[in-house]
Design an enzyme around this catalytic site. Structure first.
Site, PDB file in Angstrom:
ATOM      1  N   LEU A   7       0.841  -1.198   0.000  1.00 36.31           N
ATOM      2  CA  LEU A   7       0.000   0.000   0.000  1.00 36.31           C
ATOM      3  C   LEU A   7       0.876   1.248   0.000  1.00 36.31           C
ATOM      4  CD1 LEU A   7      -2.687  -1.103   2.632  1.00 36.31           C
ATOM      5  CD2 LEU A   7      -2.484  -1.710   0.207  1.00 36.31           C
ATOM      6  N   GLY A  10      -0.824   6.847   0.014  1.00 40.75           N
ATOM      7  CA  GLY A  10      -0.976   8.014   0.882  1.00 40.75           C
ATOM      8  C   GLY A  10      -0.206   9.241   0.427  1.00 40.75           C
ATOM      9  N   HIS A 339      48.329  16.687  -1.279  1.00 41.21           N
ATOM     10  CA  HIS A 339      47.516  17.706  -0.619  1.00 41.21           C
ATOM     11  C   HIS A 339      47.094  18.820  -1.575  1.00 41.21           C
ATOM     12  CE1 HIS A 339      51.804  17.755   0.998  1.00 41.21           C
ATOM     13  NE2 HIS A 339      51.855  18.453  -0.113  1.00 41.21           N
TER      14      HIS A 339
END
Length: 433
Positions: A7, A10, A339
């Site tokens: 279901l 909704g 880096h």
């Protein structure tokens, strides 16, 4: 065999979102998909009842699952959970098998094992939860392990309110039970809706046996709000973390680590604090250091981070990617980028060193372009590689160089202007008038 009806009609108004409730994600996966996976693991006849934004949900489901049978609830005539399984003339949705399992789409934590006690019932059955605090729930009155009646809290007397047994919202019916009692269901209530709980009441009145099967509370948590979604996601995260650690993955401060359903691990892997693994990722014999983010990428025999970001389509093999390095659609093989670099739309060969601040300039304002870097290349700090560009093998690029042309193998490339030192230039510049 059995049939499954899910279901999903909704509106989900308590989610306060334009996205249909069942498409909200739990660990990167729409919650509806979790229950569809369970449904297909136990049945070859899976039905999905839709109404609100049904085309949007149907499109999402169809891309992932084949064989789902879609139904549109006729809410104008038959609203509510009972109405969801009705066709015209209040007949039940036709199913392939005699036994029918009815599930709610907003229960993403359901597992096949959690359903087993219910599916082993030989009678019509309803799933129950035993709640320490059942406030707000209807109570299920039992007699000899059979359902005697279901009482809404507002209608319960003081004795009934002490009962801890509540409806889990999961049902297992014989098809003939639905055919017999669904036409008798009515909407004579305050909400003018048809309720599956009233179907149970009709069955009891007709002397039908309704088994009461207690289920695990955690697995049947319903999601109706963002708070409940977050709670369900935390439970799912605990499962995913446990599954990973059971495979041998080392997690430092596991509660701080986020990973999604599509993540897979091979070999010996270490995840440090604050790591996020998003989408379909493969982590193989790798260490992901603190606070790094990996999205839709493969990290193999490599270390990444801390504070690194591998964006989608990055493949990092036998490499080291360090602090504040970002990659995207990048293939690194035996590469060191220690880096502060951006490596996008690029392929980098073995034994190549990428200095701090190196950028592959992959976007010209209109299109993305690729950078190809060979083997044994040393790229000095603060260099820019303006794509499209092809750099051969055994190349040395001086610090601060902007590369706009291809570099042949064996070359040294520099683009800096000569340094000029002006004597007393500081004092001349800051001389007061």
């Amino acid at each position: 065999m059995l049939s499954v009806i899910i279901l999903a009609a909704g509106k989900g108004t308590r989610m306060h979102s334009s996205l249909p409730k069942t498409l909200h994600t739990i660990c990167g996966e729409p919650m509806l998909f979790y229950i569809l996976e369970v449904a297909f693991s136990i049945s070859n006849d899976v039905h999905l009842v839709l109404h609100h934004q049904q085309e949007r949900i149907k499109e999402a489901v169809s891309k992932r699952f084949k064989g789902v049978i879609f139904h549109a609830q006729i809410v104008e005539k038959y609203s509510g959970t009972g109405g969801a399984i009705m066709q015209e003339n209040k007949t039940p949705i036709p199913t392939q098998h005699e036994r029918v399992l009815i599930l709610n789409a907003d229960m993403p934590l359901i597992t096949k094992d959690a359903l087993t006690p219910l599916l082993e019932s030989h009678n019509n059955a309803i799933g129950l939860l035993h709640l320490a605090d059942p406030k707000g729930y209807g109570r299920v009155i039992l007699e000899n392990h059979q359902v005697k009646k279901i009482v809404e809290e507002k209608d319960a007397n003081d004795e009934e309110k002490t009962i801890k047994s509540v409806n889990a919202g999961v049902y297992f019916f014989e098809r003939k039970f639905l055919e017999r009692y669904l036409p008798k269901l009515h909407d004579q209530n305050a909400q003018k809706e048809y309720y599956l709980t009233d179907l149970i009441a009709l069955g009891i009145k007709g002397n039908e046996k309704i088994d009461a099967i207690f289920l695990e509370e955690e697995c049947f948590l319903g999601v109706n709000s963002q708070t409940e979604r977050a709670k369900a996601e935390e439970i799912m995260l605990e499962r995913l973390r446990k599954n990973a650690m059971d495979l041998g993955v080392v997690m430092q401060l596991p509660s701080s680590i986020y990973l999604e359903k599509g993540v897979s691990f091979k070999g010996e892997c270490v995840l440090e604090q604050g790591v996020r693994l998003i989408g379909n990722c493969l982590i193989e014999n790798a260490r992901i250091k603190a606070y790094s983010v990996i999205e839709e990428s493969q990290i193999i025999n490599s270390s990444v981070g801390p504070f690194a970001h591998a964006r989608p389509k990055s493949v990092i093999c036998d490499s080291h990617v360090g602090n504040f390095v970002e990659t995207k659609n990048a293939k690194l093989q035996g590469t060191k980028a220690g880096h502060l670099s951006y490596l996008g739309d690029c392929e980098i060969g073995k034994n190549t060193n990428v200095g701090a601040g190196v950028i592959t300039c992959n976007y010209d304002g209109k299109k993305k372009h690729q950078t190809i870097i060979g083997e044994n290349v040393f790229i000095g700090s603060d260099s820019q590689l303006v794509a499209p560009i092809n750099i051969g093998s055994n190349v040395l690029i001086g610090s601060g160089t902007t590369i706009t042309k291809d570099i042949p193998s064996g070359s040294l490339s520099l683009s800096r202007t000569p340094q000029t030192n002006i004597e007393n230039g500081y004092f001349k510049f800051f001389k007061k008038p």
